[in-house]
Design a protein around this motif. Structure first.
Motif, PDB file in Angstrom:
ATOM      1  N   GLU A 108      16.314  28.084  17.923  1.00 61.34           N
ATOM      2  CA  GLU A 108      15.545  26.932  18.371  1.00 61.34           C
ATOM      3  C   GLU A 108      14.575  26.487  17.290  1.00 61.34           C
ATOM      4  OE1 GLU A 108      14.691  26.960  22.471  1.00 61.34           O
ATOM      5  OE2 GLU A 108      12.727  26.067  22.209  1.00 61.34           O
ATOM      6  N   LYS A 109      13.950  27.441  16.599  1.00 60.61           N
ATOM      7  CA  LYS A 109      13.022  27.090  15.529  1.00 60.61           C
ATOM      8  C   LYS A 109      13.766  26.456  14.359  1.00 60.61           C
ATOM      9  CE  LYS A 109       9.569  30.574  16.722  1.00 60.61           C
ATOM     10  NZ  LYS A 109       8.910  31.836  16.338  1.00 60.61           N
ATOM     11  N   ASN A 110      14.974  26.936  14.084  1.00 64.98           N
ATOM     12  CA  ASN A 110      15.759  26.340  13.003  1.00 64.98           C
ATOM     13  C   ASN A 110      16.050  24.874  13.289  1.00 64.98           C
ATOM     14  OD1 ASN A 110      15.838  28.670  11.520  1.00 64.98           O
ATOM     15  ND2 ASN A 110      17.805  29.367  12.339  1.00 64.98           N
ATOM     16  N   PHE A 111      16.275  24.561  14.554  1.00 65.40           N
ATOM     17  CA  PHE A 111      16.541  23.165  14.911  1.00 65.40           C
ATOM     18  C   PHE A 111      15.357  22.277  14.548  1.00 65.40           C
ATOM     19  CE2 PHE A 111      15.532  19.878  18.037  1.00 65.40           C
ATOM     20  CZ  PHE A 111      16.576  19.010  17.814  1.00 65.40           C
ATOM     21  N   PHE A 112      14.152  22.784  14.762  1.00 67.87           N
ATOM     22  CA  PHE A 112      12.969  21.960  14.561  1.00 67.87           C
ATOM     23  C   PHE A 112      12.471  21.952  13.122  1.00 67.87           C
ATOM     24  CE2 PHE A 112      12.402  22.584  19.204  1.00 67.87           C
ATOM     25  CZ  PHE A 112      12.393  21.247  19.547  1.00 67.87           C
ATOM     26  N   GLN A 113      13.101  22.733  12.246  1.00 62.55           N
ATOM     27  CA  GLN A 113      12.666  22.702  10.853  1.00 62.55           C
ATOM     28  C   GLN A 113      12.943  21.352  10.221  1.00 62.55           C
ATOM     29  OE1 GLN A 113      14.493  25.972   8.846  1.00 62.55           O
ATOM     30  NE2 GLN A 113      13.146  27.507   9.753  1.00 62.55           N
ATOM     31  N   LYS A 114      13.982  20.694  10.694  1.00 60.25           N
ATOM     32  CA  LYS A 114      14.318  19.381  10.155  1.00 60.25           C
ATOM     33  C   LYS A 114      14.916  18.546  11.273  1.00 60.25           C
ATOM     34  CE  LYS A 114      16.930  17.017   6.530  1.00 60.25           C
ATOM     35  NZ  LYS A 114      17.873  17.178   5.402  1.00 60.25           N
ATOM     36  N   ASP A 115      14.372  17.355  11.474  1.00 61.98           N
ATOM     37  CA  ASP A 115      14.886  16.491  12.521  1.00 61.98           C
ATOM     38  C   ASP A 115      16.288  16.017  12.164  1.00 61.98           C
ATOM     39  OD1 ASP A 115      12.548  16.611  13.999  1.00 61.98           O
ATOM     40  OD2 ASP A 115      11.634  14.998  12.841  1.00 61.98           O
ATOM     41  N   PRO A 116      17.226  16.097  13.098  1.00 66.67           N
ATOM     42  CA  PRO A 116      18.595  15.656  12.810  1.00 66.67           C
ATOM     43  C   PRO A 116      18.650  14.157  12.573  1.00 66.67           C
ATOM     44  CG  PRO A 116      18.312  16.071  15.149  1.00 66.67           C
ATOM     45  CD  PRO A 116      17.051  16.542  14.482  1.00 66.67           C
ATOM     46  N   ASP A 117      19.400  13.751  11.597  1.00 71.02           N
ATOM     47  CA  ASP A 117      19.542  12.326  11.293  1.00 71.02           C
ATOM     48  C   ASP A 117      20.694  11.702  12.051  1.00 71.02           C
ATOM     49  OD1 ASP A 117      17.426  12.334   9.489  1.00 71.02           O
ATOM     50  OD2 ASP A 117      18.718  13.073   7.881  1.00 71.02           O
ATOM     51  N   GLU A 118      21.573  12.518  12.521  1.00 69.36           N
ATOM     52  CA  GLU A 118      22.756  11.992  13.206  1.00 69.36           C
ATOM     53  C   GLU A 118      22.610  12.179  14.712  1.00 69.36           C
ATOM     54  OE1 GLU A 118      24.223  10.642   9.743  1.00 69.36           O
ATOM     55  OE2 GLU A 118      25.122  10.367  11.723  1.00 69.36           O
TER      56      GLU A 118
ATOM     57  N   VAL B 108      14.650   8.810  18.990  1.00 61.75           N
ATOM     58  CA  VAL B 108      14.187   9.872  19.883  1.00 61.75           C
ATOM     59  C   VAL B 108      15.315  10.323  20.807  1.00 61.75           C
ATOM     60  CG1 VAL B 108      12.620  10.409  21.791  1.00 61.75           C
ATOM     61  CG2 VAL B 108      11.777   9.142  19.811  1.00 61.75           C
ATOM     62  N   GLU B 109      16.072   9.372  21.319  1.00 61.62           N
ATOM     63  CA  GLU B 109      17.179   9.715  22.213  1.00 61.62           C
ATOM     64  C   GLU B 109      18.240  10.538  21.485  1.00 61.62           C
ATOM     65  OE1 GLU B 109      18.446   5.942  23.656  1.00 61.62           O
ATOM     66  OE2 GLU B 109      16.849   5.805  25.172  1.00 61.62           O
ATOM     67  N   LYS B 110      18.486  10.246  20.198  1.00 66.92           N
ATOM     68  CA  LYS B 110      19.433  11.031  19.410  1.00 66.92           C
ATOM     69  C   LYS B 110      18.934  12.456  19.225  1.00 66.92           C
ATOM     70  CE  LYS B 110      21.594   7.342  16.659  1.00 66.92           C
ATOM     71  NZ  LYS B 110      21.794   6.812  15.275  1.00 66.92           N
ATOM     72  N   TRP B 111      17.651  12.589  18.868  1.00 71.03           N
ATOM     73  CA  TRP B 111      17.078  13.925  18.704  1.00 71.03           C
ATOM     74  C   TRP B 111      17.189  14.717  20.001  1.00 71.03           C
ATOM     75  CZ3 TRP B 111      11.908  11.973  16.168  1.00 71.03           C
ATOM     76  CH2 TRP B 111      12.157  11.637  14.834  1.00 71.03           C
ATOM     77  N   GLU B 112      16.852  14.046  21.098  1.00 69.74           N
ATOM     78  CA  GLU B 112      16.870  14.715  22.401  1.00 69.74           C
ATOM     79  C   GLU B 112      18.282  15.163  22.772  1.00 69.74           C
ATOM     80  OE1 GLU B 112      16.096  13.370  27.001  1.00 69.74           O
ATOM     81  OE2 GLU B 112      14.716  12.616  25.460  1.00 69.74           O
ATOM     82  N   LYS B 113      19.254  14.286  22.565  1.00 65.19           N
ATOM     83  CA  LYS B 113      20.642  14.620  22.882  1.00 65.19           C
ATOM     84  C   LYS B 113      21.111  15.799  22.039  1.00 65.19           C
ATOM     85  CE  LYS B 113      25.327  12.678  22.873  1.00 65.19           C
ATOM     86  NZ  LYS B 113      26.163  11.492  22.539  1.00 65.19           N
ATOM     87  N   TYR B 114      20.797  15.762  20.750  1.00 62.95           N
ATOM     88  CA  TYR B 114      21.214  16.836  19.852  1.00 62.95           C
ATOM     89  C   TYR B 114      20.564  18.159  20.254  1.00 62.95           C
ATOM     90  CZ  TYR B 114      21.889  19.447  15.504  1.00 62.95           C
ATOM     91  OH  TYR B 114      22.226  20.396  14.582  1.00 62.95           O
TER      92      TYR B 114
END
Length: 238
Positions: free
Chosen positions: A228-238, A190-196
C-alpha cells in the motif's frame, strides 16, 4: 486533532474536513474552507457565489456523490501519505476565503449585483406607508456575545474611501472552456487514482487469500502495508 483558539472560540485543526450539503444549500461551505484543513467536497447540487472560482486539487479534494464512502476512504489514504500536499490545499482554500472573499470584496459584489438587478426592474419601488426603518445598529443590538462581535465587525461604519472595484468583463468562450476543461481533468485524475488504488487493494486481497496458508495474519498485514505504501510513493499517471 489540535485545539486552536480564535476570536475566543475553540476551533479544532484537523487534517481533513468534509463538506456535504443537506436537503438544500449549506451555509457552512466557506467556514469549512477557511479552517486550513483540506476540504473533502462532496459534489454539490447548489453553488455559492464564489464556488465556481475554486479549482479541484488546488482548493479542495473532490468526492463523488454516488460513492461517497469509497471516495472519502481513498482521499484520506492519499492525504495521510501526502501530508505536505494536504497542507498546501488547505492553506490555498483558506487564503481564497480570507483574501478573495473578504467583506470588502463581498460588499463590492453585492453593489454590482444589485445595480445589475435594478436595471431589469420595470417599476419604481416605493416605501410602504407603515414601513419601519431598521438600521444595522438596531439589528446588532439584539444579539450578544460572539454573534454581536462579528456583526459589529461587518457593520458599515461610514462611506467607503474608495470606489467599488471595477467588474472584470466575462470570460471569452475560449478562456471559459479552458477553465472548465482544467476542472474536469482534475476530477478525472482523482477518479483514475481512486480506481487504480482499489484495483490494487482487490489484487492484494486475492494474493493474500491465495497464500493464507503460508503467511500468518501479522505477516500478511505487513506485506499489504508495504504494498500500500509503494502505491502512494508515486501517483499513477494512467
Amino acid at each position: 486533532m489540535l485545539p486552536k483558539h480564535k476570536i475566543g472560540m475553540p476551533v479544532f485543526m484537523c487534517r481533513f474536513k468534509i463538506y456535504i450539503e443537506g436537503s438544500s444549500w449549506s451555509v457552512s461551505e466557506k467556514y469549512i474552507l477557511a479552517c486550513d484543513s483540506m476540504t473533502l467536497m462532496v459534489t454539490p447540487h447548489y453553488y455559492d457565489f464564489f464556488t465556481r472560482g475554486m479549482m479541484p486539487l488546488h482548493h479542495y479534494w473532490p468526492i463523488k456523490m454516488d460513492d461517497k464512502c469509497k471516495s472519502i476512504k481513498f482521499a484520506v489514504e492519499w492525504g495521510n501519505n501526502h501530508e505536505e500536499k494536504v497542507q498546501q490545499i488547505g492553506k490555498a482554500a483558506s487564503r481564497f476565503i480570507q483574501e478573495d472573499i473578504k467583506m470588502d470584496n463581498v460588499y463590492d459584489y453585492m453593489f454590482h449585483l444589485l445595480t445589475a438587478y435594478s436595471k431589469l426592474m420595470k417599476y419604481k419601488p416605493t416605501v410602504p406607508e407603515n414601513a419601519t426603518e431598521l438600521c444595522s445598529e438596531t439589528m446588532a443590538c439584539k444579539s450578544g456575545g460572539l454573534v454581536k462581535q462579528l456583526m459589529d465587525q461587518s457593520t458599515v461604519k461610514g462611506p467607503a474611501n474608495v470606489s467599488p472595484c471595477i467588474m472584470q468583463p466575462p470570460y471569452d468562450s475560449q478562456t471559459l472552456n479552458s477553465i472548465l476543461h482544467q476542472k474536469a481533468n482534475s476530477i478525472k485524475q482523482v477518479e483514475k487514482w481512486e480506481k487504480y488504488y482499489f484495483e490494487q487493494i482487490s489484487q492484494k486481497n486475492l494474493v493474500a487469500t491465495s497464500f493464507s496458508v503460508m503467511i500468518d495474519g501479522d505477516d500478511r498485514k505487513a506485506v499489504e502495508d508495504v504494498k500500500e505504501k509503494n502505491f502512494f510513493q508515486k501517483d499513477p499517471d494512467e
